[in-house]
Design an enzyme around this catalytic site. Sequence first.
Site, mmCIF file in Angstrom:
data_model
loop_
_atom_site.group_PDB
_atom_site.id
_atom_site.type_symbol
_atom_site.label_atom_id
_atom_site.label_comp_id
_atom_site.label_asym_id
_atom_site.label_seq_id
_atom_site.Cartn_x
_atom_site.Cartn_y
_atom_site.Cartn_z
ATOM 1 N N LYS A 115 0.571 -0.989 -0.491
ATOM 2 C CA LYS A 115 -0.093 -0.066 -0.219
ATOM 3 C C LYS A 115 1.131 1.240 -0.163
ATOM 4 O O LYS A 115 0.906 2.242 -0.933
ATOM 5 C CB LYS A 115 -1.592 -0.164 1.337
ATOM 6 C CG LYS A 115 -2.161 -0.684 1.171
ATOM 7 C CD LYS A 115 -2.558 -1.141 2.958
ATOM 8 C CE LYS A 115 -2.033 -1.062 4.107
ATOM 9 N NZ LYS A 115 -1.239 -2.330 4.391
ATOM 10 N N ARG B 37 -10.012 1.037 8.465
ATOM 11 C CA ARG B 37 -9.516 -0.770 8.398
ATOM 12 C C ARG B 37 -10.934 -0.726 9.272
ATOM 13 O O ARG B 37 -10.995 -2.360 10.169
ATOM 14 C CB ARG B 37 -8.677 -0.028 9.648
ATOM 15 C CG ARG B 37 -7.169 -1.031 9.182
ATOM 16 C CD ARG B 37 -6.159 -0.026 9.715
ATOM 17 N NE ARG B 37 -4.935 -1.115 9.424
ATOM 18 C CZ ARG B 37 -3.389 -0.725 9.151
ATOM 19 N NH1 ARG B 37 -3.597 0.825 8.470
ATOM 20 N NH2 ARG B 37 -2.585 -1.519 8.941
ATOM 21 N N ARG C 248 11.879 -4.972 5.218
ATOM 22 C CA ARG C 248 11.958 -3.288 4.644
ATOM 23 C C ARG C 248 12.581 -2.785 5.608
ATOM 24 O O ARG C 248 12.402 -2.847 6.602
ATOM 25 C CB ARG C 248 10.546 -3.385 4.535
ATOM 26 C CG ARG C 248 10.162 -1.931 4.900
ATOM 27 C CD ARG C 248 8.206 -1.965 5.575
ATOM 28 N NE ARG C 248 8.278 -2.129 6.265
ATOM 29 C CZ ARG C 248 6.890 -1.980 6.691
ATOM 30 N NH1 ARG C 248 5.406 -1.954 5.414
ATOM 31 N NH2 ARG C 248 5.974 -2.253 7.394
ATOM 32 N N ARG D 145 10.730 -0.292 10.992
ATOM 33 C CA ARG D 145 10.021 -0.053 11.879
ATOM 34 C C ARG D 145 10.354 -0.895 13.255
ATOM 35 O O ARG D 145 10.432 -2.306 12.596
ATOM 36 C CB ARG D 145 8.555 -0.444 10.759
ATOM 37 C CG ARG D 145 7.975 0.960 10.344
ATOM 38 C CD ARG D 145 6.948 0.798 9.925
ATOM 39 N NE ARG D 145 5.941 0.320 10.139
ATOM 40 C CZ ARG D 145 4.772 0.162 9.781
ATOM 41 N NH1 ARG D 145 4.768 0.622 8.558
ATOM 42 N NH2 ARG D 145 3.682 -0.468 9.713
ATOM 43 N N ARG E 25 -0.703 -8.113 13.162
ATOM 44 C CA ARG E 25 -0.874 -7.336 11.825
ATOM 45 C C ARG E 25 -1.898 -7.907 11.240
ATOM 46 O O ARG E 25 -2.934 -7.423 10.605
ATOM 47 C CB ARG E 25 -0.135 -6.769 11.563
ATOM 48 C CG ARG E 25 -0.074 -5.583 12.922
ATOM 49 C CD ARG E 25 1.747 -4.459 12.537
ATOM 50 N NE ARG E 25 2.204 -3.692 11.142
ATOM 51 C CZ ARG E 25 3.064 -4.185 10.132
ATOM 52 N NH1 ARG E 25 4.172 -4.586 11.093
ATOM 53 N NH2 ARG E 25 2.971 -3.526 9.157
HETATM 54 P P1 AP5 Z 1 5.058 -1.625 1.949
HETATM 55 O O1 AP5 Z 1 4.426 -0.810 0.721
HETATM 56 O O2 AP5 Z 1 5.387 -0.864 2.828
HETATM 57 O O3 AP5 Z 1 3.844 -2.280 2.370
HETATM 58 P P2 AP5 Z 1 2.572 -1.777 2.908
HETATM 59 O O4 AP5 Z 1 1.506 -2.374 2.916
HETATM 60 O O5 AP5 Z 1 1.988 -0.641 3.112
HETATM 61 O O6 AP5 Z 1 1.938 -2.388 3.976
HETATM 62 P P3 AP5 Z 1 3.060 -2.374 5.686
HETATM 63 O O7 AP5 Z 1 3.108 -3.152 7.007
HETATM 64 O O8 AP5 Z 1 3.129 -0.477 6.126
HETATM 65 O O9 AP5 Z 1 0.900 -2.114 6.324
HETATM 66 P P4 AP5 Z 1 0.599 -1.758 8.042
HETATM 67 O O10 AP5 Z 1 -0.866 -1.474 7.114
HETATM 68 O O11 AP5 Z 1 0.416 -2.762 8.462
HETATM 69 O O12 AP5 Z 1 1.048 -0.838 8.519
HETATM 70 P P5 AP5 Z 1 0.665 0.844 8.893
HETATM 71 O O13 AP5 Z 1 1.602 1.448 8.966
HETATM 72 O O14 AP5 Z 1 -0.323 1.295 8.584
HETATM 73 O O15 AP5 Z 1 5.965 -2.870 1.297
HETATM 74 C C1 AP5 Z 1 6.257 -3.940 1.975
HETATM 75 C C2 AP5 Z 1 7.704 -4.115 2.073
HETATM 76 O O16 AP5 Z 1 8.050 -5.065 0.225
HETATM 77 C C3 AP5 Z 1 8.294 -3.041 0.993
HETATM 78 O O17 AP5 Z 1 9.840 -2.706 1.478
HETATM 79 C C4 AP5 Z 1 8.064 -3.165 0.117
HETATM 80 O O18 AP5 Z 1 9.238 -2.488 -1.061
HETATM 81 C C5 AP5 Z 1 7.984 -4.210 -0.411
HETATM 82 N N1 AP5 Z 1 7.014 -4.762 -1.577
HETATM 83 C C6 AP5 Z 1 6.182 -3.872 -2.193
HETATM 84 N N2 AP5 Z 1 5.475 -4.576 -2.658
HETATM 85 C C7 AP5 Z 1 6.133 -5.282 -3.660
HETATM 86 C C8 AP5 Z 1 5.848 -6.265 -4.692
HETATM 87 N N3 AP5 Z 1 4.890 -5.846 -5.195
HETATM 88 N N4 AP5 Z 1 6.730 -7.366 -4.933
HETATM 89 C C9 AP5 Z 1 8.126 -7.729 -4.101
HETATM 90 N N5 AP5 Z 1 8.237 -6.326 -2.909
HETATM 91 C C10 AP5 Z 1 7.653 -5.481 -2.909
HETATM 92 O O19 AP5 Z 1 -0.084 0.379 10.427
HETATM 93 C C11 AP5 Z 1 1.035 -0.056 10.881
HETATM 94 C C12 AP5 Z 1 -0.249 0.221 12.434
HETATM 95 O O20 AP5 Z 1 -0.760 1.515 12.927
HETATM 96 C C13 AP5 Z 1 -0.783 -0.919 12.699
HETATM 97 O O21 AP5 Z 1 -0.771 -2.047 12.844
HETATM 98 C C14 AP5 Z 1 -2.127 -0.039 13.945
HETATM 99 O O22 AP5 Z 1 -2.131 -0.690 15.285
HETATM 100 C C15 AP5 Z 1 -2.057 1.293 12.997
HETATM 101 N N6 AP5 Z 1 -3.127 2.439 12.369
HETATM 102 C C16 AP5 Z 1 -2.820 2.423 11.251
HETATM 103 N N7 AP5 Z 1 -3.721 2.759 10.815
HETATM 104 C C17 AP5 Z 1 -4.899 2.403 11.279
HETATM 105 C C18 AP5 Z 1 -5.947 2.804 11.546
HETATM 106 N N8 AP5 Z 1 -6.682 3.301 10.121
HETATM 107 N N9 AP5 Z 1 -7.458 2.210 12.403
HETATM 108 C C19 AP5 Z 1 -6.140 2.284 13.052
HETATM 109 N N10 AP5 Z 1 -4.916 1.452 13.575
HETATM 110 C C20 AP5 Z 1 -4.293 2.523 12.415
#
Ligand code: AP5
Length: 226
Positions: free
Chosen positions: A21, A96, A135, A169, A180
């Site tokens: 994402k 979410r 990552r 992270r 997660r």
């Molecule tokens: P990346 O693009 O970083 O993946 P991502 O989907 O953004 O993953 P996240 O881990 O950031 O998602 P998340 O939802 O757990 O975290 P968030 O910060 O939102 O890609 C991952 C890796 O793979 C990278 O190294 C990239 O280079 C590689 N890659 C990408 N695409 C690829 C491909 N096609 N092929 C190969 N490699 C690839 O949330 C964190 C925490 O915040 C949550 O756990 C929660 O506690 C809180 N939070 C955030 N939003 C909310 C909400 N709306 N409500 C409640 N709590 C929330």
Amino acid sequence: MQETRTRPAVLILLGPPGAGKGTQARMLEQAFGLVQLSTGDLLRAAVAAGTPAGRAAQAVMARGELVSDEIVLAILNDRLARPDTARGVILDGFPRTPGQAAALDALLDGQGMAIGAAVSIAVDDAAMIARIAGRFTCAECGAGYHDRFKQPHEEGVCDECGGTAFTRRADDTAETVAARLRAYHEQTAPLIAYYESRGVLQTVDGMGAIPDIAGALGAIVKKVTA
Ligand code: AP5
């Protein structure tokens, strides 16, 4: 002469941790001038700044659970109020929960806006562990990389800003990633059916190469802003 205007795009990226994402939202931001709104990034900034919301969110995030709707909505509303969002936004990691989805509907209704597309990035859970484990991010500009799948062109130097400091992270441990993923399947995946029933769901294969997925998403953005 009639002025041609593009509609502000509201694009939702749905997908489990590691689906790509953030990677894709950043590329869409650069390609289309939309603004990436990542609730994860906003929450991490609040934690780093030590705000009351950040202090409340810190332990919840460390456990891999979802932060309360109340905190997330307050943080998102503040960010949406900034003028740079007028052209359109990519919601990365929001909504979410059903509560967040309902709040978003009400917010957009109030502004005469609508969701252009909710894109489910479909991936296999097993592959997500490997993606997250490798990552790392530029500490200067936030550009994302991966030990195997997306290395900087010059080792140790960020492609985007030339920075040489990188971070990993705190919530990217195997145990937290499992929590997660559980939170995603229990609380967020049901939104796929919700957006399908609203007629705005699109699905993209997230197991392909990063540029191929970017192409598929770019085609969706072009359609919803036409
Ligand atoms: P990346 O693009 O970083 O993946 P991502 O989907 O953004 O993953 P996240 O881990 O950031 O998602 P998340 O939802 O757990 O975290 P968030 O910060 O939102 O890609 C991952 C890796 O793979 C990278 O190294 C990239 O280079 C590689 N890659 C990408 N695409 C690829 C491909 N096609 N092929 C190969 N490699 C690839 O949330 C964190 C925490 O915040 C949550 O756990 C929660 O506690 C809180 N939070 C955030 N939003 C909310 C909400 N709306 N409500 C409640 N709590 C929330």
